[in-house]
Design a protein around this motif. Structure first.
Motif, PDB file in Angstrom:
ATOM      1  N   LYS A 267      42.210  30.537  35.354  1.00 58.76           N
ATOM      2  CA  LYS A 267      42.363  31.833  34.701  1.00 58.76           C
ATOM      3  C   LYS A 267      42.402  33.005  35.680  1.00 58.76           C
ATOM      4  O   LYS A 267      42.459  34.166  35.268  1.00 58.76           O
ATOM      5  N   SER A 268      42.339  32.706  36.959  1.00 58.09           N
ATOM      6  CA  SER A 268      42.415  33.800  37.928  1.00 58.09           C
ATOM      7  C   SER A 268      43.002  33.298  39.233  1.00 58.09           C
ATOM      8  O   SER A 268      42.973  32.098  39.519  1.00 58.09           O
TER       9      SER A 268
ATOM     10  N   PHE B 153      46.634  35.312  33.872  1.00 56.21           N
ATOM     11  CA  PHE B 153      45.368  35.414  34.598  1.00 56.21           C
ATOM     12  C   PHE B 153      44.613  36.681  34.192  1.00 56.21           C
ATOM     13  O   PHE B 153      45.216  37.720  33.955  1.00 56.21           O
ATOM     14  N   HIS B 154      43.276  36.592  34.150  1.00 55.88           N
ATOM     15  CA  HIS B 154      42.488  37.793  33.840  1.00 55.88           C
ATOM     16  C   HIS B 154      42.140  38.585  35.099  1.00 55.88           C
ATOM     17  O   HIS B 154      41.712  39.730  35.016  1.00 55.88           O
TER      18      HIS B 154
ATOM     19  N   SER C  83      38.180  29.027  36.971  1.00 58.43           N
ATOM     20  CA  SER C  83      38.229  28.691  35.548  1.00 58.43           C
ATOM     21  C   SER C  83      37.173  29.469  34.778  1.00 58.43           C
ATOM     22  O   SER C  83      37.108  29.387  33.556  1.00 58.43           O
TER      23      SER C  83
ATOM     24  N   SER D  34      35.152  32.637  33.025  1.00 52.12           N
ATOM     25  CA  SER D  34      35.562  33.819  32.262  1.00 52.12           C
ATOM     26  C   SER D  34      35.500  35.027  33.196  1.00 52.12           C
ATOM     27  O   SER D  34      34.852  34.990  34.244  1.00 52.12           O
TER      28      SER D  34
END
Ligand code: DGT
Ligand code: CA
Ligand code: CA
Ligand code: ZN
Length: 596
Positions: A360-361, A388-389, A582, A584
């Motif tokens: 996620k990043s 991606f955040h 991975s 948050s």
């Protein structure tokens, strides 16, 4: 491949060939500069007229003429002449670490070296020492590099194998009557290098499959064309430059095709995925249960019967899917990446290995501020497109001069640009101001602590002095891990697959220190690096060490390398919890700021 990419490849090749012929260095530099201009420009050069071309920084009259030639004739006369002049094998000699164009030219002109074999000869008979300024120590280094290069040149890096495997699978899936088609072998297991590509097909019209496989344009040689098994050599890339560690223009790789019955696809996929050692263990396990396992299925074992069970018409107890076969053997589903006889048959349940969707990043990326090809905005947009955040901007630090490393002033300026970009992009993505700071040869970092303290994220990586002895390398990397402001150690060994071995630190010590100091070790996902490698990842995971999987993006297409990093992670048994990419947004940022 775009026109500009093709042009850039050709220009890089011309620059290198010109170096080998001893051409004027300004001319060589002009071609290199023009190649970079072609890589960095978004406008298609073939659509521009001479005036517009010459207006571009780095493009002169001479290059403009070459652009015209390539776009109209699809070839460049001067390049053709250079390819004639320089022996093919000399390029391979230039590829050897530590051999610059000047030395290679001398080897060629004075000693008649034209390829790696003749280089080995002049080393072995000592005549290489006749060259000016050539000492025994240099010769020893060349010898080591040559051995490394020839030992590894047989196997293809995963990323290049993927070009071939993806193309073959796509081609065969498009053939009428093909019901299933998968790549198997070491490619499916995600090994960092691949011996040959193995493809499995279920088809109602096998002859069309054989034809598509054996008669395509990229097939260089048909080694075997049987009913159910075909073997060919295929060109890796039909249009890739010879440079920058990519496939050589004429490089080929072996590909095996098996056409298998639909009802035994699972058993066949298991068999041809391997590894051989995993298969041996499975067969042993089967026998203990009075079963026999082969590529047609899992059958009741009959030690008195002659011939294979399938030839006797025996019905398998499982064969259609891999899952069914594993289940009947009393095993959980074992992911291909860990089928290496490393204890996977002892698992009680299928491990929840990290997957591409878990990422996620991206925490290691470059922009045009150093040696990247993307502007800050392009980098952020590409990261957004991947969902991606968070994206960390980590350009090189000041010691990486060739990579355009940032002075402290430029680094601080970049923070301003990042704040502005953050305001523009809003809440959808967090842009981190960071640095890929050089770990200098003694383990100190390339910026002072007060500068590092201003950054949101610090990736510390070794770039130079990669031939240090293991003890010095261990000390060096430990020092970086112990630094309180470092979050991630980037490509910890600095190896380049098939090109240089990199550092050999005591990995267990690094891992233990990383756990103690709460530092993540990177799996650099670029297929030329894959560093940490699988065995390092496994040791790190067992110790509970945090892992980052990053693409070290320099260009938009580098984001696509993530799959190779994830494959390496899976081979090491990595689950999402230990992978900081991975996490948050909240969890990641909390961890990052804990080091500030
Ligand atoms: P590579 O190509 O060297 O990177 O490695 P693999 O694993 O792809 O090996 P390859 O292409 O020779 O064969 C593909 C798979 O087929 C292999 O992983 C297991 C299976 N296989 C091939 N030959 C044998 C064999 O003699 N015995 C067993 N048990 N399995 C084999
Ligand atoms: Ca293979
Ligand atoms: Ca094979
Ligand atoms: Zn980097």
């Amino acid at each position: 491949m775009s026109f500009n990419a093709r042009l850039a490849d050709r220009l890089h090749e011309m620059a290198a060939l010109l170096e080998l012929t001893g051409a004027n260095r300004f001319r060589i530099a002009a071609f290199s500069k023009a190649a970079r201009a072609a890589e960095n420009h978004t406008q298609d050069f073939s659509s521009l007229d001479d005036k517009e071309l010459i207006a571009i920084d780095g493009i002169g009259k001479g290059v403009a003429a070459i652009v015209r030639e390539l776009s109209e004739m699809d070839e460049i006369e001067e390049l053709n002449a250079l390819r004639e002049e320089v022996p093919d094998g000399l390029i391979d000699v230039l590829d050897i670490q530590g051999l610059g164009p000047k030395t290679v030219r001398q080897l060629w002109n004075d000693l008649g070296v034209t390829d790696r074999a003749s280089l080995k000869k002049v080393i072995d008979d000592g005549s290489i020492l006749d060259l000016p300024r050539m000492g025994q120590k240099t010769v020893d280094n060349i010898k080591t590099a040559l051995t490394f290069a020839s030992k590894s040149s047989e196997r293809l890096p995963l990323g290049l194998a993927a070009i071939v495997a993806d193309r073959l699978v796509e081609r065969l899936r498009a053939v009428k009557g093909v019901k299933q088609c998968e790549a198997a072998g070491s490619f499916r297991r995600g090994r960092d290098t691949i011996g040959d590509v193995d493809i499995l097909v279920v088809a109602s019209d096998p002859e069309s499959v054989r034809e598509a496989f054996c008669e395509a344009d990229d097939v260089e040689q048909v080694v075997a064309r049987g009913e159910t098994k075909c073997s060919v050599r295929v060109k890796i890339a039909t249009d890739t430059g010879r440079w920058k560690g990519q496939a050589k223009a004429n490089a080929t790789v072996g590909a095996d095709l098996r056409i298998v019955p639909a009802e035994s696809f699972g058993a066949a996929l298991m068999y041809f995925t391997g590894s051989k050692e995993h298969n041996v263990r499975l067969r042993e396990k089967a026998l203990k249960q009075k079963l026999t396992l082969n590529e047609y299925g899992l059958f009741p074992h009959d030690k008195n019967a002659e011939g294979s069970p399938q030839s006797r018409g025996v019905k398998p107890v499982a064969s259609k899917t891999e899952k069914q076969v594993y289940t009947k053997l009393g095993l959980p589903y074992i992911p291909p990446e860990i089928r290496e006889d490393i204890g996977e048959l002892d698992l009680d349940e299928s491990p929840k290995l990290i997957g591409l969707d878990d990422i996620k990043s991206e925490l290691h990326a470059h922009t045009t501020a150093s040696d990247g090809k993307m502007s800050l905005e392009e980098l952020v947009q590409n990261s957004l497109d991947r969902g991606f955040h968070t994206i960390a901007v980590t350009d090189h630090s000041r010691s990486s001069v060739q990579a355009g490393g940032l002075s402290v002033e430029r680094l601080r300026e970049q923070r301003g640009a990042i704040d502005q970009a953050q305001a523009e992009f809003g809440k959808d993505i967090k842009i981190l101001a960071g640095s890929e700071v050089d770990i200098l040869s003694d383990g100190t970092l390339d910026y002072d602590d007060d500068v590092l303290g201003e950054l949101d994220i610090v990736v510390a990586s070794p770039h130079a002095a990669l031939t240090q002895d293991p003890k010095t390398a261990t000390k060096r990397l430990l020092k970086a891990i112990e630094h309180p402001m470092v979050h991630i150690i980037g490509h910890p060994t600095g190896r380049l697959i098939n090109r240089r071995p990199g550092l050999s630190p005591a990995m267990d010590e690094l891992i233990a220190a990383a756990v103690e100091h709460d530092v993540a070790l990177e799996i650099n996902a670029h297929w030329m690096r894959l560093d940490l490698r699988d065995s390092h990842v496994r040791a790190a995971v067992e110790a509970g060490c945090k892992i980052a999987i990053d693409c070290d993006d320099h260009a938009p297409e580098d984001f696509d390398n993530l799959r190779f990093g994830v494959a390496t992670a899976r081979r090491g048994g990595l689950t999402p919890e230990l992978c900081i990419n991975s996490w948050s947004k909240t969890k990641l940022h909390k961890w990052l700021s804990s080091k500030r």
